[in-house]
Design an enzyme around this catalytic site. Structure first.
Site, PDB file in Angstrom:
ATOM      1  CB  CYS A 288      31.865  46.137 135.224  1.00  0.00           C
ATOM      2  SG  CYS A 288      33.352  46.994 135.711  1.00  0.00           S
ATOM      3  CD  GLU A 387      27.086  42.645 134.129  1.00  0.00           C
ATOM      4  OE1 GLU A 387      26.276  43.320 133.469  1.00  0.00           O
ATOM      5  OE2 GLU A 387      28.229  43.050 134.420  1.00  0.00           O
TER       6      GLU A 387
HETATM    7  P1  NAD Z   1      22.398  51.161 133.543  1.00  0.00           P
HETATM    8  O1  NAD Z   1      22.760  50.954 132.123  1.00  0.00           O
HETATM    9  O2  NAD Z   1      21.049  50.778 133.996  1.00  0.00           O
HETATM   10  O3  NAD Z   1      22.569  52.685 133.956  1.00  0.00           O
HETATM   11  C1  NAD Z   1      23.777  53.376 133.796  1.00  0.00           C
HETATM   12  C2  NAD Z   1      23.497  54.857 133.658  1.00  0.00           C
HETATM   13  O4  NAD Z   1      22.756  55.073 132.459  1.00  0.00           O
HETATM   14  C3  NAD Z   1      22.668  55.462 134.782  1.00  0.00           C
HETATM   15  O5  NAD Z   1      23.176  56.748 135.088  1.00  0.00           O
HETATM   16  C4  NAD Z   1      21.287  55.573 134.165  1.00  0.00           C
HETATM   17  O6  NAD Z   1      20.502  56.598 134.720  1.00  0.00           O
HETATM   18  C5  NAD Z   1      21.632  55.887 132.725  1.00  0.00           C
HETATM   19  N1  NAD Z   1      20.583  55.564 131.754  1.00  0.00           N
HETATM   20  C6  NAD Z   1      19.589  54.647 131.853  1.00  0.00           C
HETATM   21  N2  NAD Z   1      18.827  54.671 130.731  1.00  0.00           N
HETATM   22  C7  NAD Z   1      19.344  55.599 129.908  1.00  0.00           C
HETATM   23  C8  NAD Z   1      19.030  56.066 128.602  1.00  0.00           C
HETATM   24  N3  NAD Z   1      18.010  55.570 127.916  1.00  0.00           N
HETATM   25  N4  NAD Z   1      19.811  57.017 128.048  1.00  0.00           N
HETATM   26  C9  NAD Z   1      20.872  57.516 128.719  1.00  0.00           C
HETATM   27  N5  NAD Z   1      21.212  57.129 129.961  1.00  0.00           N
HETATM   28  C10 NAD Z   1      20.457  56.180 130.555  1.00  0.00           C
HETATM   29  O7  NAD Z   1      23.517  50.401 134.383  1.00  0.00           O
HETATM   30  P2  NAD Z   1      23.615  50.268 135.965  1.00  0.00           P
HETATM   31  O8  NAD Z   1      22.570  49.281 136.409  1.00  0.00           O
HETATM   32  O9  NAD Z   1      23.658  51.617 136.597  1.00  0.00           O
HETATM   33  O10 NAD Z   1      25.076  49.628 136.136  1.00  0.00           O
HETATM   34  C11 NAD Z   1      25.322  48.287 136.042  1.00  0.00           C
HETATM   35  C12 NAD Z   1      25.986  47.956 134.715  1.00  0.00           C
HETATM   36  O11 NAD Z   1      27.147  48.762 134.524  1.00  0.00           O
HETATM   37  C13 NAD Z   1      26.474  46.528 134.672  1.00  0.00           C
HETATM   38  O12 NAD Z   1      26.158  45.943 133.430  1.00  0.00           O
HETATM   39  C14 NAD Z   1      27.981  46.673 134.820  1.00  0.00           C
HETATM   40  O13 NAD Z   1      28.708  45.604 134.287  1.00  0.00           O
HETATM   41  C15 NAD Z   1      28.249  47.943 134.122  1.00  0.00           C
HETATM   42  N6  NAD Z   1      29.519  48.539 134.575  1.00  0.00           N
HETATM   43  C16 NAD Z   1      30.601  48.502 133.741  1.00  0.00           C
HETATM   44  C17 NAD Z   1      31.823  49.023 134.145  1.00  0.00           C
HETATM   45  C18 NAD Z   1      33.031  48.957 133.237  1.00  0.00           C
HETATM   46  O14 NAD Z   1      34.035  49.601 133.536  1.00  0.00           O
HETATM   47  N7  NAD Z   1      32.994  48.223 132.139  1.00  0.00           N
HETATM   48  C19 NAD Z   1      31.937  49.617 135.400  1.00  0.00           C
HETATM   49  C20 NAD Z   1      30.829  49.649 136.226  1.00  0.00           C
HETATM   50  C21 NAD Z   1      29.618  49.109 135.798  1.00  0.00           C
END
Ligand code: NAD
Length: 493
Positions: A288, A387
């Site tokens: 991230c 991103e």
């Molecule tokens: P994502 O938003 O697709 O998924 C994250 C989580 O949310 C997963 O467990 C997923 O199953 C769940 N999810 C998906 N749809 C949902 C809904 N409608 N309701 C509730 N939960 C739901 O993200 P990803 O692809 O897993 O991760 C990548 C993203 O995470 C990138 O944008 C990255 O920058 C961010 N990230 C941020 C940090 C930080 O500390 N700021 C750290 C790691 C990753």
């Protein structure tokens, strides 16, 4: 591979109510790694009720901080005792190189130890006197656990993201339901096993695996949850915030980024090349806080690009379990295709492709790609602004400090930023001018459990890690006592 087809609810392993499973895939060879329990709303309800009951009636929130700290230390030891096995699971589920998986696990154990220390300190400092302007009263501010926490985490640092949420929540005295990403669910189930063997009371930590729409959404909507902690993408974060708005849940959000790295022309070019590479290629760029936008002062622009190209071409790509590999596969087919599309888009948008973007010739299976360097990237292009979440660095030149700071801050994100220069005064000035929650000087990415982590703007709300991370899971209660023997005087004069 062992079976992962059960959920961890109320201290027991149980099959999902509807009996469903989903597959998690090894991204290095595209084969199914495990069939994993697919939770639905019914399971989420059971998990939240277990956490609710453990919070309302169980021992956990009523224990001393020292007692909770002892359990957290046993969890840390449980992770350390199984490091090689857990690291292999993490590599096979996520793709990352083994040394990086070992870092993550060491950091995860360290996170439990750090919050064990803060739990112990809570016994001393949970209550602080408040000096009031009216001496007829005395008052204390008291920290109490916020209640039942729901945590939803992404796939890029599966065990570490779980630790960043579980350790402070449990230290605070909360109970919780954790939903890991469906792309990397295995280490969270292992962590549940470790926690149960560390004598965590039943219901305190519940781990439910499942898809975002089937398990994540019902968790974020559940009225039995007091606090929702989410790490993931901006669109999902926005949905979570809307769900939380319905019953005014306390939320914290750690979202995406497009973090800048400003390199002035008095920098050591070799050091700059290494930090740029680490800043965008470690963990396949699926970070991230990755410094994915690099601004290089014109005087060293071409020289730096040349050195960066030479070194980038030398990165060893392959199965994360193989020795010497520095760049593993991307986590999934979906993510692989997304990053390949972004590279094609960058070419269309007129950025100069310096190197990378192809499948390595010796790897015909798995989600592998050569790391990408784009130069002369237009400031209004999609690849500069959005991103990508892969090993793709976008670079452009700048002339002076003011322009570099303007360009660095010209983003809807504000997670991290970095600056490099031989002039430390300039570094400190630029660091303060960045609109970002995490700023690195003469480096990029090192992360410390003691220091606050989180973003400005659309990169999130709230801070994790350090004492800030503990405060995420604490409410503050005012207890005020009337000390005077005289009547209050509103009615009785
Ligand atoms: P994502 O938003 O697709 O998924 C994250 C989580 O949310 C997963 O467990 C997923 O199953 C769940 N999810 C998906 N749809 C949902 C809904 N409608 N309701 C509730 N939960 C739901 O993200 P990803 O692809 O897993 O991760 C990548 C993203 O995470 C990138 O944008 C990255 O920058 C961010 N990230 C941020 C940090 C930080 O500390 N700021 C750290 C790691 C990753």
């Amino acid at each position: 591979m062992k079976s992962y087809d059960q959920l961890f609810i109320n201290g027991r392993w149980v099959a999902p109510v509807k009996g469903g499973v989903f597959e998690t895939v090894d991204p290095s060879n595209e084969t199914v790694l495990a069939k994993v329990a697919a939770a639905t709303a019914e399971d989420i309800d059971l998990a939240v009720k277990a956490a609710r009951c453990a919070f309302d009636n169980g021992p956990w929130p009523r224990m001393s901080g020292a007692e909770r700290g002892a359990v957290l230390r046993r969890i840390a030891k449980g992770i350390r005792d199984r490091l090689p096995e857990l690291a292999e699971i993490e590599v096979r589920d996520n793709g990352k190189p083994l040394p990086e998986a070992l870092w993550d696990l060491g950091d995860a154990a360290g996170c439990f130890e750090f919050y064990a220390g803060l739990a112990e300190q809570l016994d001393e400092n949970a209550e602080q006197p408040v000096t009031l302007s009216d001496d007829r009263f005395s008052s204390v501010a008291r920290k109490e656990p916020v209640g039942v926490a729901g945590a939803i985490i992404p796939w890029n640092f599966p065990m570490l993201m779980a630790a960043w949420k579980i350790a402070p929540a449990l230290a605070a005295g909360c109970t919780m339901v954790l939903k890991p990403s469906e792309l990397t669910p295995l280490s969270a189930l292992e962590l549940a096993d470790i926690a149960s063997k560390a004598d965590l009371p039943p219901g305190v930590l519940n781990v439910v695996t499942g898809l975002g729409k089937d398990a994540g959404a019902p968790l974020s909507e559940h009225t039995g949850i007091d606090k929702l902690a989410f790490t993931g993408s901006v669109p999902t974060g926005s949905r979570i915030m809307q769900a939380a708005a319905r019953d005014i849940k306390n939320i914290s959000l750690e979202l995406g980024g497009k973090s800048p790295f400003v390199v002035f022309d008095d920098s050591d070019v070799e050091a700059a090349v290494e930090w740029i590479m680490f800043g965008i290629f470690w963990n396949q760029g699926e970070v991230c806080s990755a410094t994915s936008r690099v601004l290089v002062q014109r005087g060293i622009y071409e020289r730096l690009l040349e050195r960066l190209e030479q070194e980038t071409r030398k990165i060893t790509i392959g199965n994360g379990l193989d020795e010497g590999v520095m760049l593993g596969p991307l986590v999934s087919r979906g993510q692989y295709e997304k990053v390949l599309e972004a590279v094609a888009r960058g070419k269309e948008e007129g950025a100069r492709l310096v190197t990378g973007g192809n499948r390595p010739a010796n790897l015909n299976k798995g989600y592998f790609m050569e790391p990408v360097v784009f130069a002369d990237v237009p400031e209004d292009s999609w690849i500069w602004r959005e991103e990508i979440f892969g090993p793709v660095v976008c670079i452009r030149p700048f002339d002076d400090e003011a322009d570099a700071v303007r360009s660095a801050n010209d983003s809807r994100f504000g997670l991290a930023a970095a600056v490099m220069s031989g002039d430390l005064e300039r570094c400190e000035r630029v660091a303060r001018a960045f609109r970002a929650g995490i700023v690195w000087i003469n480096c990029s990415q090192p992360t410390f459990t003691e220091a606050p982590w989180g973003g400005y703007k659309q990169s999130g709300i709230g801070r994790e890690l350090g004492e800030w991370g503990l405060n995420n899971y604490l409410e503050t209660k005012q207890i005020t006592r009337y000390e005077s023997e005289k009547p209050w005087g509103w009615y009785i004069k």
